[in-house]
Motif scaffolding. Structure first.
Motif, PDB file in Angstrom:
ATOM      1  N   GLY A   1     -19.224 -13.578  36.442  1.00 46.64           N
ATOM      2  CA  GLY A   1     -18.956 -12.510  37.396  1.00 46.64           C
ATOM      3  C   GLY A   1     -19.869 -12.557  38.607  1.00 46.64           C
ATOM      4  N   SER A   2     -20.515 -11.428  38.898  1.00 44.41           N
ATOM      5  CA  SER A   2     -21.365 -11.339  40.084  1.00 44.41           C
ATOM      6  C   SER A   2     -22.594 -12.238  39.990  1.00 44.41           C
ATOM      7  CB  SER A   2     -21.820  -9.891  40.300  1.00 44.41           C
ATOM      8  OG  SER A   2     -22.579  -9.438  39.186  1.00 44.41           O
ATOM      9  N   ARG A   3     -22.900 -12.715  38.798  1.00 50.52           N
ATOM     10  CA  ARG A   3     -24.042 -13.602  38.593  1.00 50.52           C
ATOM     11  C   ARG A   3     -23.661 -15.076  38.684  1.00 50.52           C
ATOM     12  NH1 ARG A   3     -29.297 -11.997  39.197  1.00 50.52           N
ATOM     13  NH2 ARG A   3     -29.792 -10.129  37.989  1.00 50.52           N
ATOM     14  N   HIS A   4     -22.401 -15.365  38.972  1.00 52.00           N
ATOM     15  CA  HIS A   4     -21.943 -16.756  38.970  1.00 52.00           C
ATOM     16  C   HIS A   4     -22.776 -17.631  39.908  1.00 52.00           C
ATOM     17  CE1 HIS A   4     -19.339 -20.130  40.375  1.00 52.00           C
ATOM     18  NE2 HIS A   4     -19.117 -20.250  39.075  1.00 52.00           N
ATOM     19  N   SER A   5     -22.959 -17.193  41.138  1.00 57.83           N
ATOM     20  CA  SER A   5     -23.702 -18.009  42.101  1.00 57.83           C
ATOM     21  C   SER A   5     -25.163 -18.153  41.688  1.00 57.83           C
ATOM     22  CB  SER A   5     -23.601 -17.410  43.505  1.00 57.83           C
ATOM     23  OG  SER A   5     -24.162 -16.115  43.544  1.00 57.83           O
ATOM     24  N   ASP A   6     -25.702 -17.124  41.024  1.00 57.06           N
ATOM     25  CA  ASP A   6     -27.085 -17.208  40.551  1.00 57.06           C
ATOM     26  C   ASP A   6     -27.230 -18.280  39.470  1.00 57.06           C
ATOM     27  OD1 ASP A   6     -27.928 -15.124  42.227  1.00 57.06           O
ATOM     28  OD2 ASP A   6     -27.373 -13.607  40.739  1.00 57.06           O
ATOM     29  N   VAL A   7     -26.243 -18.343  38.572  1.00 61.03           N
ATOM     30  CA  VAL A   7     -26.280 -19.361  37.518  1.00 61.03           C
ATOM     31  C   VAL A   7     -26.100 -20.748  38.124  1.00 61.03           C
ATOM     32  CG1 VAL A   7     -25.203 -20.193  35.386  1.00 61.03           C
ATOM     33  CG2 VAL A   7     -25.419 -17.736  35.796  1.00 61.03           C
ATOM     34  N   VAL A   8     -25.197 -20.855  39.094  1.00 65.54           N
ATOM     35  CA  VAL A   8     -25.002 -22.136  39.788  1.00 65.54           C
ATOM     36  C   VAL A   8     -26.320 -22.611  40.394  1.00 65.54           C
ATOM     37  CG1 VAL A   8     -23.914 -23.240  41.786  1.00 65.54           C
ATOM     38  CG2 VAL A   8     -22.550 -21.806  40.259  1.00 65.54           C
ATOM     39  N   ASN A   9     -27.030 -21.701  41.036  1.00 63.26           N
ATOM     40  CA  ASN A   9     -28.295 -22.060  41.668  1.00 63.26           C
ATOM     41  C   ASN A   9     -29.369 -22.407  40.640  1.00 63.26           C
ATOM     42  OD1 ASN A   9     -27.221 -21.620  44.215  1.00 63.26           O
ATOM     43  ND2 ASN A   9     -27.892 -19.487  44.298  1.00 63.26           N
TER      44      ASN A   9
END
Length: 270
Positions: free
Chosen positions: A113-121
């Motif tokens: 969800g909203s944390r997707h980009s954080d996990v990608v990084n």
């Protein structure tokens, strides 16, 4: 990455095995060692029904769990006296081929969800630690597969998926793990782990995906012994990214050391 202090809190058989089956226990009375039935019944099962041992290492089925138990009970007296150590399977290094380690493809589930980009990084930062240690290591994110990011996705080598658990912060797999079980699971607690940054936590887990074991399984650690199925690549390193701080480790933030980089280069080439 296990979230509790192994020396103080028993997380089912994950911590029980690390203490009750340590060399000192094997040298003691049989009553100090749990039976396999006791061990199996108290070992945490993940959302995909895999057993979790050593804090963040999955075992696919009861047969493999029994083999793990037998190695702990019957092999722990032979702990090697010889930082980074590579997992071994029947005495052979558990590692990727030269061609595969240069194309470690993965997806990151949109279910974050909203944390997707954080996990990608966090994944990119964790991968960069190992890529910087050996030019032959290359993790490749495939964004087009993120919407269907599960272990059933054959377009990538492994998946990165969310999980809700109190048993660990994140967990991974070894190169010998079959495709059906090849994923990195990440709990929301990765964002609130204090000095353990998401990048370093993912770096630790990706170390497992390259075949590296917990450094604290070495006898020099003096605690948290796991088993003897490993080969030393470097001298013991209490500050290793693969060493739990709560297992007599000397790093508080899981940062990568020069010795870690030497071990990666020793296994895969500089």
């Amino acid at each position: 990455m296990q979230r509790t202090r192994l020396g103080a809190i028993a997380l089912g058989a994950t911590a029980l095995l690390g203490t009750a089956l340590a060399p000192s226990a094997v040298a003691g009375t049989d009553s100090e060692i749990p039976t396999f039935q006791q061990f199996a019944s108290s070992t945490f099962k993940d959302t995909d029904r895999q057993y979790i041992v050593n804090g963040d290492e999955p075992i696919s089925n009861s047969g493999d769990l029994k083999a793990y138990y037998d190695r702990m009970v019957h092999g722990s007296e032979e702990a090697m006296e010889e930082g980074l150590v590579v997992n071994t399977v029947y005495g052979v290094d558990d590692k990727w081929s030269t061609s595969q380690v240069g194309n470690l493809t993965y997806c990151v589930s949109t279910k974050f969800g909203s944390r997707h980009s954080d996990v990608v990084n966090a994944m990119a930062a964790g991968a960069a630690l190992w890529e910087g240690a050996s030019s032959r290591i290359d993790y490749v994110h495939v964004p087009s597969q993120d919407a269907s990011c599960t272990t059933r996705n054959k377009s990538v080598l492994f998946s990165v998926e969310p999980v809700q658990t109190t048993q660990y912060i994140a967990r991974a797999f070894f190169p010998s793990t079959p495709k059906r079980s090849r994923n990195v699971l990440v709990d929301d607690s990765i964002w609130t782990s204090g000095s353990w940054t998401p990048a370093n936590i993912m770096g630790h887990e990706l170390g497992h995906t390259l075949g590296f074991r917990h450094e604290h399984t070495r006898p020099e650690s003096g605690t948290c012994f796991e088993d003897n199925n490993w080969r030393p690549l470097t001298p013991y390193d209490s500050s290793s990214i693969m060493h739990y701080p709560q297992c007599n480790g000397t790093s508080s933030n899981l940062s990568m050391t020069a010795t870690d980089r030497q071990g990666a280069a020793a296994l895969y080439g500089a």
